[in-house]
Scaffold this active site. Structure first.
Site, PDB file in Angstrom:
ATOM      1  CB  CYS A 129       6.907  11.275  -7.344  1.00 49.47           C
ATOM      2  SG  CYS A 129       8.365  10.285  -7.583  1.00 49.47           S
ATOM      3  CB  ILE A 146      -3.817   1.435  -2.243  1.00 43.24           C
ATOM      4  CG1 ILE A 146      -4.840   1.924  -1.223  1.00 43.24           C
ATOM      5  CG2 ILE A 146      -4.268   0.230  -2.964  1.00 43.24           C
ATOM      6  CD1 ILE A 146      -6.173   2.377  -1.859  1.00 43.24           C
ATOM      7  N   GLY A 171      -8.540   6.563   4.049  1.00 45.61           N
ATOM      8  CA  GLY A 171      -9.526   6.262   5.084  1.00 45.61           C
ATOM      9  C   GLY A 171     -10.515   5.198   4.611  1.00 45.61           C
ATOM     10  N   GLY A 181      -7.671   2.320   4.580  1.00 41.17           N
ATOM     11  CA  GLY A 181      -8.913   2.376   5.350  1.00 41.17           C
ATOM     12  C   GLY A 181      -9.023   1.376   6.478  1.00 41.17           C
ATOM     13  N   GLY A 209      -3.267   3.675   8.630  1.00 39.62           N
ATOM     14  CA  GLY A 209      -2.903   5.033   8.232  1.00 39.62           C
ATOM     15  C   GLY A 209      -3.813   6.067   8.848  1.00 39.62           C
ATOM     16  CB  THR A 210      -6.784   7.751   7.414  1.00 38.52           C
ATOM     17  OG1 THR A 210      -6.118   8.085   6.184  1.00 38.52           O
ATOM     18  CG2 THR A 210      -7.775   8.836   7.758  1.00 38.52           C
TER      19      THR A 210
HETATM   20  C1  LIG Z   1      -1.733  12.807   5.835  1.00 35.55           C
HETATM   21  C2  LIG Z   1      -1.150  11.688   5.036  1.00 35.55           C
HETATM   22  C3  LIG Z   1       0.206  11.699   4.708  1.00 35.55           C
HETATM   23  C4  LIG Z   1       0.754  10.656   3.964  1.00 35.55           C
HETATM   24  N1  LIG Z   1       2.094  10.677   3.655  1.00 35.55           N
HETATM   25  C5  LIG Z   1       2.629   9.649   2.959  1.00 35.55           C
HETATM   26  C6  LIG Z   1       4.022   9.617   2.694  1.00 35.55           C
HETATM   27  O1  LIG Z   1       4.786  10.485   3.117  1.00 35.55           O
HETATM   28  N2  LIG Z   1       4.506   8.578   1.960  1.00 35.55           N
HETATM   29  C7  LIG Z   1       3.703   7.548   1.515  1.00 35.55           C
HETATM   30  O2  LIG Z   1       4.197   6.615   0.861  1.00 35.55           O
HETATM   31  N3  LIG Z   1       2.381   7.539   1.791  1.00 35.55           N
HETATM   32  C8  LIG Z   1       1.837   8.562   2.493  1.00 35.55           C
HETATM   33  N4  LIG Z   1       0.505   8.540   2.790  1.00 35.55           N
HETATM   34  C9  LIG Z   1      -0.327   7.384   2.352  1.00 35.55           C
HETATM   35  C10 LIG Z   1      -0.517   6.370   3.486  1.00 35.55           C
HETATM   36  O3  LIG Z   1       0.708   5.828   3.906  1.00 35.55           O
HETATM   37  C11 LIG Z   1      -1.461   5.218   3.039  1.00 35.55           C
HETATM   38  O4  LIG Z   1      -0.855   4.554   1.951  1.00 35.55           O
HETATM   39  C12 LIG Z   1      -2.828   5.698   2.597  1.00 35.55           C
HETATM   40  O5  LIG Z   1      -3.263   6.793   3.368  1.00 35.55           O
HETATM   41  C13 LIG Z   1      -3.893   4.579   2.660  1.00 35.55           C
HETATM   42  O6  LIG Z   1      -4.049   4.102   3.979  1.00 35.55           O
HETATM   43  P1  LIG Z   1      -5.166   4.676   5.001  1.00 35.55           P
HETATM   44  O7  LIG Z   1      -6.451   4.737   4.242  1.00 35.55           O
HETATM   45  O8  LIG Z   1      -5.193   3.716   6.145  1.00 35.55           O
HETATM   46  O9  LIG Z   1      -4.707   6.039   5.409  1.00 35.55           O
HETATM   47  C14 LIG Z   1      -0.066   9.576   3.534  1.00 35.55           C
HETATM   48  C15 LIG Z   1      -1.426   9.572   3.869  1.00 35.55           C
HETATM   49  C16 LIG Z   1      -1.972  10.592   4.616  1.00 35.55           C
HETATM   50  C17 LIG Z   1      -3.437  10.535   4.972  1.00 35.55           C
END
Ligand SMILES: Cc1cc2nc3c(=O)[nH]c(=O)nc-3n(C[C@H](O)[C@H](O)[C@H](O)COP(=O)(O)O)c2cc1C
Length: 307
Positions: free
Chosen positions: A134, A194, A220, A247, A268-269
């Site tokens: 941020c 990440i 993702g 992902g 995550g996703t």
């Molecule tokens: C809908 C959504 C909300 C998220 N909210 C946060 C959050 O509040 N704080 C944070 O540090 N990361 C947040 N993220 C990022 C995830 O924690 C993660 O770092 C990122 O999505 C990569 O992992 P993934 O590809 O498995 O989703 C968010 C991601 C998604 C998709």
């Protein structure tokens, strides 16, 4: 076999699979699945959605856009704010059967310090995660995109709590490994990466950006290769544990992140598609033989040359 007990910066976990902050609503899941959720909790530690000092409504809708092999979100960190979190969310999250990591974000170092001091004194909390994706309103710089900003933020909050502090790195930095080193030198106990990659989608009707927030974060399987490289390069530069994510959708994906140097992984996703994904990833991972996935050697500097 994957490790059954993991030491994550002094926090003992029964396995290496966490959730990515903001991608699994444990309170909603508890309402939907009742105590069955506690008996078969999908993760070995739970990371809260990021909280801020003041309550936030989040971004205007639409907040999601599906991409090939992933999505773009522009949720905008809706949350009850610090006081609302402590009064409402924390008692509920403390009932979860795994260690609790609370993710905090401040728009200035003072805000971050206030959050860390208050959350960090709560016995229900095992670890803090600083979401530094941020802008700092004082400098205009995205804290986590700049090694100096990150170091100053960690130095400011480090004396305020005895809890371990993880710094959640953004991939939208020129050199995430340099930011990770700065976080480590300033006193961070772990790094996680990440966070989402900055992206956008246009409204098919041709009226401008689709997402209410204009741009959003890509996540993702679409980002997995980027995440794996960043986890690899960060792991080669720091001694503190790395929590790898981006992902991950299977035990094989998780094994790749561990082989790249991560101590833990986060799902995550994939949890939006399958709320039990964390459990599935953990059980698939447990069947893999880590000796068949040796930790990859540090790549030579020339690896940056591609194409
Ligand atoms: C809908 C959504 C909300 C998220 N909210 C946060 C959050 O509040 N704080 C944070 O540090 N990361 C947040 N993220 C990022 C995830 O924690 C993660 O770092 C990122 O999505 C990569 O992992 P993934 O590809 O498995 O989703 C968010 C991601 C998604 C998709």
């Amino acid at each position: 076999m994957a490790p059954s007990v993991v030491d994550l910066a002094g926090v003992r976990l029964d396995g290496p699979v966490l959730n990515g902050s903001g991608t699994f609503d444990a309170m909603a899941a508890r309402r939907a699945f009742g105590d069955a959720l506690l008996e078969r909790f999908p993760f070995h530690a739970f990371v809260s959605k990021t909280i801020t000092l003041e309550p936030r409504q989040g971004n205007p809708p639409p907040r999601l856009w599906e991409t090939p092999a992933g999505m773009i979100n522009s949720i905008g960190l809706p949350n009850r704010g610090l006081e609302g979190f402590l009064a409402h969310d924390l008692p509920r999250l403390a009932e979860l059967p795994v260690p609790l990591v609370v993710s905090v974000m401040g728009f200035s170092r003072d805000e971050l310090a206030g959050l860390v001091a208050r959350v960090g004194e709560r016995p229900e909390v095992a670890m803090l995660e600083l979401n530094v994706s941020c802008p700092n309103v004082e400098s205009g710089l995205v804290m986590g995109a700049d090694a100096g900003e990150t170091a100053r933020a960690v130095e400011r909050v480090r004396p305020l709590t005895e809890l371990p502090i993880a710094v959640k790195l953004t991939p939208n930095a020129a050199d995430p490994a340099a930011v990770a080193v700065a976080a480590e030198n300033a006193g961070a106990d772990a790094v996680s990466l990440i966070n989402t990659l900055k992206g956008m989608a246009l409204d098919p009707a041709g009226t401008g950006p689709w997402l209410g927030g204009g741009t959003g974060g890509v996540s993702g399987p679409a980002v997995r290769a980027v995440a794996l490289e960043q986890v690899h390069s960060v792991s080669a530069r720091v001694r503190i544990p790395v929590i790898g994510m981006g992902g991950i959708a299977s035990g094989r994906d998780a094994a790749d992140f561990l082989a790249a140097g991560a101590t833990c992984v986060a799902v995550g996703t994939e949890s939006f598609r399958d709320p039990a994904a964390g459990r599935r990833v953990a059980s698939e991972l447990a069947t893999l033989d880590p000796s068949s996935r040796p930790v990859c050697p540090v790549a030579p500097a020339a690896d940056a040359l591609s194409g």
